[in-house]
Design a protein around this motif. Structure first.
Motif, PDB file in Angstrom:
ATOM      1  N   ARG A 221      -1.119  -7.899   4.375  1.00 34.45           N
ATOM      2  CA  ARG A 221       0.226  -7.538   4.824  1.00 34.45           C
ATOM      3  C   ARG A 221       0.789  -6.353   4.041  1.00 34.45           C
ATOM      4  O   ARG A 221       1.375  -5.435   4.597  1.00 34.45           O
ATOM      5  CB  ARG A 221       1.123  -8.765   4.664  1.00 34.45           C
ATOM      6  N   ASP A 222       0.619  -6.394   2.725  1.00 43.20           N
ATOM      7  CA  ASP A 222       1.109  -5.322   1.850  1.00 43.20           C
ATOM      8  C   ASP A 222       0.346  -5.442   0.526  1.00 43.20           C
ATOM      9  O   ASP A 222       0.307  -6.526  -0.058  1.00 43.20           O
ATOM     10  CB  ASP A 222       2.616  -5.452   1.616  1.00 43.20           C
ATOM     11  N   TRP A 223      -0.231  -4.314   0.057  1.00 39.13           N
ATOM     12  CA  TRP A 223      -1.063  -4.386  -1.146  1.00 39.13           C
ATOM     13  C   TRP A 223      -0.288  -4.946  -2.322  1.00 39.13           C
ATOM     14  O   TRP A 223      -0.793  -5.796  -3.069  1.00 39.13           O
ATOM     15  CB  TRP A 223      -1.595  -3.000  -1.505  1.00 39.13           C
ATOM     16  N   ARG A 224       0.926  -4.501  -2.534  1.00 31.20           N
ATOM     17  CA  ARG A 224       1.691  -4.940  -3.703  1.00 31.20           C
ATOM     18  C   ARG A 224       1.989  -6.427  -3.645  1.00 31.20           C
ATOM     19  O   ARG A 224       1.968  -7.117  -4.677  1.00 31.20           O
ATOM     20  CB  ARG A 224       2.991  -4.140  -3.800  1.00 31.20           C
ATOM     21  N   LEU A 225       2.266  -6.954  -2.455  1.00 28.52           N
ATOM     22  CA  LEU A 225       2.532  -8.383  -2.329  1.00 28.52           C
ATOM     23  C   LEU A 225       1.302  -9.185  -2.744  1.00 28.52           C
ATOM     24  O   LEU A 225       1.414 -10.165  -3.501  1.00 28.52           O
ATOM     25  CB  LEU A 225       2.924  -8.714  -0.889  1.00 28.52           C
TER      26      LEU A 225
ATOM     27  N   ALA B 172      -6.386  -2.978   2.910  1.00 28.72           N
ATOM     28  CA  ALA B 172      -5.008  -2.581   2.600  1.00 28.72           C
ATOM     29  C   ALA B 172      -4.955  -1.267   1.830  1.00 28.72           C
ATOM     30  O   ALA B 172      -3.948  -0.559   1.886  1.00 28.72           O
ATOM     31  CB  ALA B 172      -4.324  -3.690   1.784  1.00 28.72           C
ATOM     32  N   ASP B 173      -6.012  -0.950   1.119  1.00 24.29           N
ATOM     33  CA  ASP B 173      -6.040   0.268   0.295  1.00 24.29           C
ATOM     34  C   ASP B 173      -7.388   0.962   0.478  1.00 24.29           C
ATOM     35  O   ASP B 173      -8.219   1.011  -0.440  1.00 24.29           O
ATOM     36  CB  ASP B 173      -5.813  -0.099  -1.177  1.00 24.29           C
TER      37      ASP B 173
ATOM     38  N   THR C  37      -2.216  -9.590   0.737  1.00 25.03           N
ATOM     39  CA  THR C  37      -2.838  -8.276   0.551  1.00 25.03           C
ATOM     40  C   THR C  37      -2.976  -7.559   1.883  1.00 25.03           C
ATOM     41  O   THR C  37      -2.738  -6.337   1.979  1.00 25.03           O
ATOM     42  CB  THR C  37      -4.216  -8.432  -0.110  1.00 25.03           C
TER      43      THR C  37
ATOM     44  N   ALA D  92       7.414  -9.294  -2.386  1.00 27.88           N
ATOM     45  CA  ALA D  92       6.723  -8.927  -3.627  1.00 27.88           C
ATOM     46  C   ALA D  92       7.673  -8.975  -4.811  1.00 27.88           C
ATOM     47  O   ALA D  92       7.330  -9.465  -5.891  1.00 27.88           O
ATOM     48  CB  ALA D  92       6.106  -7.537  -3.488  1.00 27.88           C
TER      49      ALA D  92
ATOM     50  N   ASP E 158      10.557  -9.194   4.898  1.00 24.83           N
ATOM     51  CA  ASP E 158      10.290  -7.903   4.286  1.00 24.83           C
ATOM     52  C   ASP E 158       9.228  -8.071   3.199  1.00 24.83           C
ATOM     53  O   ASP E 158       9.433  -8.784   2.222  1.00 24.83           O
ATOM     54  CB  ASP E 158      11.576  -7.332   3.687  1.00 24.83           C
ATOM     55  N   ALA E 159       8.083  -7.401   3.364  1.00 22.46           N
ATOM     56  CA  ALA E 159       6.984  -7.551   2.407  1.00 22.46           C
ATOM     57  C   ALA E 159       7.374  -7.064   1.027  1.00 22.46           C
ATOM     58  O   ALA E 159       7.003  -7.664   0.011  1.00 22.46           O
ATOM     59  CB  ALA E 159       5.745  -6.798   2.903  1.00 22.46           C
ATOM     60  N   SER E 160       8.131  -5.977   0.951  1.00 23.78           N
ATOM     61  CA  SER E 160       8.551  -5.462  -0.349  1.00 23.78           C
ATOM     62  C   SER E 160       9.476  -6.444  -1.057  1.00 23.78           C
ATOM     63  O   SER E 160       9.357  -6.674  -2.267  1.00 23.78           O
ATOM     64  CB  SER E 160       9.247  -4.110  -0.179  1.00 23.78           C
TER      65      SER E 160
END
Length: 552
Positions: free
Chosen positions: A455-459, A307-308, A453, A501, A496-498
């Motif tokens: 899916r989206d690092w912040r989540l 993811a990162d 993770t 999170a 929505d992943a954001s």
């Protein structure tokens, strides 16, 4: 110079209960008298968290009695805010509390303070890490003092095998506050006490003198970092202190050793959490369990790298998981309690706390009350369920849940053997019902972190931080796990992943806001998530007794 123009040197001492503040005051008075200088001391007792530490105010006239021609100086009984020459305090927050009272003057007052902390009730009551940031406290000391000497007096006292008051005496002497008093004067008064305690006090005095006389060295110690619990890295018990700031530190372990840890300020992750976690689990169970921890952590690391790939976030999710995963995997049970209660290091700590001498007889009684849940945890799932059903039926009939009150004399051979025998049952954990339940819940949380993770690092990072909900024991621990699993099950799958999170972060903050869970329930309702299931509670009817007639 006319003696009428000379004023006394005033020192305010702030010491917590049991630290020997009264002895310190007597030492300073006797030192001044030994050197032939007029002196006076007074004290104001403190009341727990209301008025803080007990304070002692000392004034020494900087002219010897022989030079006064029979005259006597007039001393003040109480310190005047902003008019004291120095303040010595054994606790950092207490130092800033006195500064907040206006006791110090930035142009006049020398502040001598310990960097060690004794957490207040308010700090301990917080659901998460409620400690005041020590770096901010140190900044206050520096801003509102003419000069400062900050050192870890508690650590120096432990190393010298004495009490904090001896270190404080050395710090006051080494600071040069009373330049007319020689080091030999102080040491002569301490030595007059005689015995082994005097030698220990002299060692503490020397340590305090050195720390105060070399302020650059004392400041370089970075006192604010000691709160992270990482000073004694290299021992397995340090892993607990470092991974869980603010929690009680377990007795030292000798089964495993961890690499030296890099200190971190409160609330900031350490890059050595993984090593500390591995050491803790090796000491808690065995090498296979430590390898399982590494394997679980590797899954998170792999997902975070995907993811990162640029490493923008510095592996923050993996570090958070290293911290909270180790805590959850090393869950407390009766085997762990018996192990900690029966360690030799614990006996040594108790002797130090009660100040027992070699010729004293010390008896220690530990009170236990294991219930059905504790015994069922070590039984296979089928037997455990049978035992739990029996206890639930017992409660449904209006009786108390079954428990076995025990009073164990851990100073005796029989009591110690009983605890060590129970501690040796760690192998039984793997076959117990609680082990299976805990590992299943851990895997569910771990899968959510990995999937989030990717899916989206912040989540993934927000889900990983939900590990802070697992704390304490008994019903507190159960509520934390229920809250975490409810959040994972109903908020991480938003389209929505954001938004997911944000929802996880809001629910986590609400869960730690109050232990009753009302804030969490309100937040879940606002996010459109289903409410947590209502748990059944037995209703007990108590027969009302006959009223007692008042007699004149």
């Amino acid at each position: 110079m006319d003696t009428n123009d000379i004023r006394p040197v005033g020192l305010l001492i702030c010491a917590l209960g049991g630290e020997g503040g009264g002895v310190l005051s007597e030492w300073l008075v006797e030192t001044a008298r030994h050197a032939g200088y007029p002196v006076q001391a007074s004290s104001i007792p403190g009341v727990a968290q209301r008025t803080g530490a007990t304070t002692y105010y000392i004034e020494v006239f900087p002219q010897p009695l022989a030079a006064l021609g029979g005259r006597r100086p007039v001393f003040s009984l109480n310190p005047v805010p902003g008019a004291i020459d120095a303040m010595a305090s054994s606790e950092l927050l207490e130092t800033t509390r006195q500064i907040g009272n206006g006791m110090t003057d930035p142009a006049r007052t020398l502040v001598i303070s310990s960097s060690s902390r004794t957490l207040t009730t308010q700090e301990r009551m917080q659901m998460t890490d409620g400690r005041v940031d020590s770096a901010r406290l140190v900044a206050v000391v520096k801003r509102f003092s003419r000069a400062h000497r900050i050192m870890d007096m508690a650590a120096l006292a432990r190393e010298a095998g004495t009490v904090v008051s001896a270190v404080m005496l050395g710090a006051v002497a080494g600071s040069g506050l009373f330049p007319f008093l020689r080091r030999e004067d102080y040491e002569a008064v301490v030595r007059a006490g005689g015995g082994a305690s005097a030698e220990a006090s002299l060692r503490g005095f020397a340590a305090g003198w050195k720390a105060a006389a070399e302020p650059a060295q004392a400041d370089a110690a970075q006192p604010a970092l000691r709160d992270a619990g990482l000073l004694q890295a290299g021992r397995a018990d340090t892993a607990k202190a470092a991974i869980a700031p603010g929690r009680a530190v377990a007795a030292p372990a000798t089964a495993a050793a961890a690499p030296a840890a890099t200190p971190a300020s409160p609330g900031q992750p350490s890059p050595d959490f993984e090593a500390l976690g591995r050491a803790r689990l090796l000491e808690y169970q065995d090498a296979a369990y430590a390898r399982l921890y590494e394997q679980r952590l590797a899954r998170v690391r792999e997902a975070e790298r995907a993811a990162d790939p640029a490493g923008t976030h510095g592996g923050a999710t993996t570090r958070e998981m290293a911290r909270w995963l180790a805590l959850w995997m090393a869950f407390d049970d009766i085997v762990r309690v018996a192990d900690l209660k029966s360690r030799a290091s614990r006996w040594d700590r108790v002797r130090q706390e009660v100040k027992a001498r070699e010729q004293d007889l010390l008896r220690v009684y530990d009170h236990f009350k294991p219930g059905v849940a504790e015994f069922a945890a070590l039984l296979p799932p089928a037997l455990a369920q049978h035992l739990l059903r029996w206890d639930r039926a017992r409660v449904a009939r209006g009786r108390e849940s079954w428990a076995l009150p025990l009073k164990v004399g851990t100073h005796s051979v029989g009591g110690l053997l009983m605890l060590r025998g129970l501690a040796s049952l760690r192998w039984l954990r793997r076959h117990g019902s609680r082990w299976a339940a805990e590992q299943a819940m851990i895997e569910r949380w771990l899968e959510a972190v990995v999937a989030g993770t990717r899916r989206d690092w912040r989540l993934g990072h927000e889900i990983a931080q939900c590990g802070r909900l697992i704390k304490g024991y008994g019903s507190t621990n159960e509520r934390g796990k229920e809250a975490l699993l409810h959040v994972v099950g109903h908020l991480t799958g938003l389209p929505d992943a954001s938004a997911a999170a944000d929802a996880v972060a809001a629910a986590r903050a609400a869960a730690v806001a109050d232990d009753a869970g009302r804030a969490l329930d309100a937040t879940l309702a606002g996010l459109g998530a289903p409410p947590r299931p209502v748990k059944e509670q037995p209703i007990r009817f108590v027969r009302k007794g006959k009223p007692v007639e008042a007699q004149a």
